[in-house]
Scaffold this motif. Sequence first.
Motif, PDB file in Angstrom:
ATOM      1  N   UNK A   5       7.051   7.815  -2.007  1.00  0.00           N
ATOM      2  CA  UNK A   5       6.274   7.213  -0.928  1.00  0.00           C
ATOM      3  C   UNK A   5       4.807   7.020  -1.311  1.00  0.00           C
ATOM      4  N   UNK A   6       4.487   7.183  -2.582  1.00  0.00           N
ATOM      5  CA  UNK A   6       3.117   6.995  -3.062  1.00  0.00           C
ATOM      6  C   UNK A   6       2.693   5.549  -2.787  1.00  0.00           C
ATOM      7  N   UNK A  95      -1.199  -2.343  14.524  1.00  0.00           N
ATOM      8  CA  UNK A  95      -2.270  -1.731  15.314  1.00  0.00           C
ATOM      9  C   UNK A  95      -2.996  -0.653  14.508  1.00  0.00           C
ATOM     10  N   UNK A  96      -2.287   0.096  13.691  1.00  0.00           N
ATOM     11  CA  UNK A  96      -2.941   1.101  12.840  1.00  0.00           C
ATOM     12  C   UNK A  96      -3.883   0.407  11.853  1.00  0.00           C
ATOM     13  N   UNK A  97      -3.400  -0.622  11.208  1.00  0.00           N
ATOM     14  CA  UNK A  97      -4.214  -1.348  10.237  1.00  0.00           C
ATOM     15  C   UNK A  97      -5.419  -1.987  10.925  1.00  0.00           C
ATOM     16  N   UNK A  98      -5.218  -2.529  12.120  1.00  0.00           N
ATOM     17  CA  UNK A  98      -6.332  -3.098  12.886  1.00  0.00           C
ATOM     18  C   UNK A  98      -7.379  -2.052  13.219  1.00  0.00           C
ATOM     19  N   UNK A  99      -6.935  -0.848  13.570  1.00  0.00           N
ATOM     20  CA  UNK A  99      -7.869   0.242  13.859  1.00  0.00           C
ATOM     21  C   UNK A  99      -8.680   0.631  12.640  1.00  0.00           C
ATOM     22  N   UNK A 120      -6.879  -0.768   0.702  1.00  0.00           N
ATOM     23  CA  UNK A 120      -6.283   0.243   1.576  1.00  0.00           C
ATOM     24  C   UNK A 120      -4.789  -0.042   1.695  1.00  0.00           C
ATOM     25  N   UNK A 121      -3.978   0.963   1.427  1.00  0.00           N
ATOM     26  CA  UNK A 121      -2.527   0.818   1.517  1.00  0.00           C
ATOM     27  C   UNK A 121      -2.014   1.861   2.496  1.00  0.00           C
ATOM     28  N   UNK A 122      -1.267   1.429   3.502  1.00  0.00           N
ATOM     29  CA  UNK A 122      -0.718   2.343   4.495  1.00  0.00           C
ATOM     30  C   UNK A 122       0.801   2.275   4.450  1.00  0.00           C
ATOM     31  N   UNK A 123       1.439   3.421   4.271  1.00  0.00           N
ATOM     32  CA  UNK A 123       2.897   3.521   4.275  1.00  0.00           C
ATOM     33  C   UNK A 123       3.295   4.092   5.633  1.00  0.00           C
ATOM     34  N   UNK A 124       3.723   3.231   6.529  1.00  0.00           N
ATOM     35  CA  UNK A 124       4.083   3.648   7.880  1.00  0.00           C
ATOM     36  C   UNK A 124       5.361   4.443   7.956  1.00  0.00           C
ATOM     37  N   UNK A 125       6.175   4.431   6.917  1.00  0.00           N
ATOM     38  CA  UNK A 125       7.420   5.189   6.919  1.00  0.00           C
ATOM     39  C   UNK A 125       7.124   6.676   7.007  1.00  0.00           C
TER      40      UNK A 125
END
Length: 134
Positions: A5-6, A95-99, A120-125
Amino acid sequence: DDPGQTPILWYIALKACDLFYDEHGHYPGQDDRELALQSDAKNVQKYIVDILSKISLDENELVQSTLLSTEEEKDMAFAKEMTRYNNAEIHNIASVIGGVASQEAVKLITGKFIPMDGTYIFNGIVGVAGVIKL
């Protein structure tokens, strides 16, 4: 805790989808027939391999055990997930990315804090995020 999940691994898989789009005019997984999904996943995997080679990460241990694994369970797992995903936009992730983006805008406008320097990389899993400089 799960090395698979990196965030950089998913970033590379997303970049492979962009390359797929550039060549085919649509994102992988648009045609939901089984043979088409398999074909798209193979193409995405080819782009993943190309990207890794270009940035000299193809010999990295983490990459070898995830993106390039040939174990039955892990073989093309990222490419298959990207194909299954078919460029879906999930509202709670947006919404997380927008925040995060709005926080960074406030930092830039006020000059009070140091904004992120990189991608910025977000793993929502698994709720993991990272910033990488390329």
